[in-house]
Design a protein around this motif. Structure first.
Motif, mmCIF file in Angstrom:
data_model
loop_
_atom_site.group_PDB
_atom_site.id
_atom_site.type_symbol
_atom_site.label_atom_id
_atom_site.label_comp_id
_atom_site.label_asym_id
_atom_site.label_seq_id
_atom_site.Cartn_x
_atom_site.Cartn_y
_atom_site.Cartn_z
ATOM 1 N N ARG A 63 0.853 -1.192 0.000
ATOM 2 C CA ARG A 63 0.000 0.000 0.000
ATOM 3 C C ARG A 63 0.882 1.232 0.000
ATOM 4 N N HIS A 107 -9.143 7.003 10.462
ATOM 5 C CA HIS A 107 -8.120 7.887 9.889
ATOM 6 C C HIS A 107 -8.598 8.435 8.552
ATOM 7 N N TYR A 117 -3.802 -0.176 -2.833
ATOM 8 C CA TYR A 117 -3.663 -1.021 -1.639
ATOM 9 C C TYR A 117 -4.065 -2.422 -2.087
ATOM 10 N N HIS A 120 -6.333 -7.584 0.671
ATOM 11 C CA HIS A 120 -6.067 -7.881 2.092
ATOM 12 C C HIS A 120 -7.383 -8.009 2.850
ATOM 13 N N ASP A 122 -8.939 -6.676 6.812
ATOM 14 C CA ASP A 122 -8.578 -5.611 7.747
ATOM 15 C C ASP A 122 -8.281 -6.089 9.162
ATOM 16 N N ILE A 135 -16.066 2.943 5.675
ATOM 17 C CA ILE A 135 -15.339 3.918 4.851
ATOM 18 C C ILE A 135 -16.324 4.934 4.305
ATOM 19 N N TYR A 137 -16.078 7.872 1.387
ATOM 20 C CA TYR A 137 -15.213 8.540 0.409
ATOM 21 C C TYR A 137 -15.472 10.033 0.401
ATOM 22 N N LEU A 150 -12.737 0.467 -5.124
ATOM 23 C CA LEU A 150 -12.597 -0.585 -4.117
ATOM 24 C C LEU A 150 -13.130 -1.872 -4.745
ATOM 25 N N HIS A 177 -10.462 -7.437 0.119
ATOM 26 C CA HIS A 177 -10.706 -6.269 -0.718
ATOM 27 C C HIS A 177 -9.387 -5.633 -1.127
ATOM 28 N N VAL A 179 -7.698 -1.814 -3.110
ATOM 29 C CA VAL A 179 -7.914 -0.510 -3.744
ATOM 30 C C VAL A 179 -7.114 -0.499 -5.040
ATOM 31 N N SER A 188 -10.543 9.697 1.570
ATOM 32 C CA SER A 188 -11.547 8.975 2.355
ATOM 33 C C SER A 188 -11.321 9.179 3.846
ATOM 34 N N THR A 190 -11.667 6.519 6.888
ATOM 35 C CA THR A 190 -11.752 5.064 6.972
ATOM 36 C C THR A 190 -11.521 4.624 8.405
ATOM 37 N N TRP A 192 -12.576 1.536 11.814
ATOM 38 C CA TRP A 192 -12.965 0.213 12.288
ATOM 39 C C TRP A 192 -13.760 0.320 13.568
HETATM 40 C C1 OGA Z 1 -8.118 -0.008 4.198
HETATM 41 C C2 OGA Z 1 -8.861 -0.183 2.944
HETATM 42 C C3 OGA Z 1 -10.351 0.673 1.278
HETATM 43 C C4 OGA Z 1 -10.751 1.932 0.589
HETATM 44 O O1 OGA Z 1 -7.770 1.144 4.544
HETATM 45 O O2 OGA Z 1 -7.893 -1.022 4.872
HETATM 46 O O3 OGA Z 1 -8.964 -1.295 2.496
HETATM 47 O O4 OGA Z 1 -11.610 1.846 -0.298
HETATM 48 N N1 OGA Z 1 -9.458 0.879 2.344
HETATM 49 O O5 OGA Z 1 -10.213 2.985 0.898
#
Ligand code: OGA
Ligand code: NI
Length: 196
Positions: A63, A107, A117, A120, A122, A135, A137, A150, A177, A179, A188, A190, A192
């Motif tokens: 990434r 973040h 990216y 992976h 998360d 997320i 955008y 994505l 997923h 990017v 974005s 983003t 959890w």
């Molecule tokens: C991440 C991620 C996806 C996105 O930050 O782990 O997968 O669409 N982001 O920004």
């Protein structure tokens, strides 16, 4: 908002992820984008890593976005509004699905042209607290051909374009997923939703 919450939750239960477009207003999205860009030009956005503290590998071939961790108690009006809305959603989620979410971390992410990216999940292998990925955008005026979609690897992989205001919600544990390379600056917020 209940309809928006239900759409996200029902699609997550059905296929592992959900997406909605009209949760935040245009002016809230604009305000968050401007706040992000203000911070981007005035503060230090770190090169994003993979893994967590015990297992930190700054791996630019996986990434190469830049991130800035938000203060959950921010006094910036747009960030505060974002967290206020998020808290309502979490209350609804916990009340209807007994998910027990009791913390979160968010973040900003900036993908400059050429950034990506790779595929992976998360959730970290040595830390299972991340339950849901969320997320929103903030990209300005995303157009077909700008890249940065994505990709969600379902049986039939699907591509979600990073249009300003679009929200994506999925299980952190097992939804693979990626990017795709962007050719336009991709923005974005983003984070959890976690159980501690
Ligand atoms: C991440 C991620 C996806 C996105 O930050 O782990 O997968 O669409 N982001 O920004
Ligand atoms: Ni991810």
């Amino acid at each position: 908002m209940q309809q928006v919450y239900e759409k996200l939750i029902q699609s997550l239960l059905g296929k592992g992820f959900g997406s909605v477009d009209h949760w935040f207003s245009t002016s809230e999205i604009q305000g968050l984008r401007e706040t992000l860009l203000y911070r981007y030009s005035n503060e230090n956005f770190a090169i994003a890593g993979i893994g967590n503290q015990q297992n930190l590998l700054k791996e630019k071939s996986i990434r190469n976005d830049r991130i800035y961790w938000l203060d959950n108690n921010s006094h910036n009006e747009f960030e505060a509004k974002f967290f206020q809305e998020l808290n309502r959603f979490i209350d609804y989620l916990n009340f209807t699905c007994f998910t027990g979410i009791n913390s979160y971390e968010f973040h900003y992410a900036v993908y400059e042209p050429g950034a990506f990216y790779k595929k992976h999940v998360d959730q970290f292998s040595n830390d299972k607290r991340r339950k849901f990925s969320f997320i929103m955008y903030l990209t300005e005026d995303w157009q077909e051909g700008d890249g940065g979609e994505l990709m969600i690897y379902d049986e039939n992989p699907i591509k979600i374009s990073p249009e300003g205001g679009r929200i994506v919600f999925f299980m952190s544990e097992n939804v693979e997923h990626e990017v795709l390379v962007t050719s336009k600056q991709r923005l974005s917020i983003t984070g959890w939703l976690k159980t501690s």
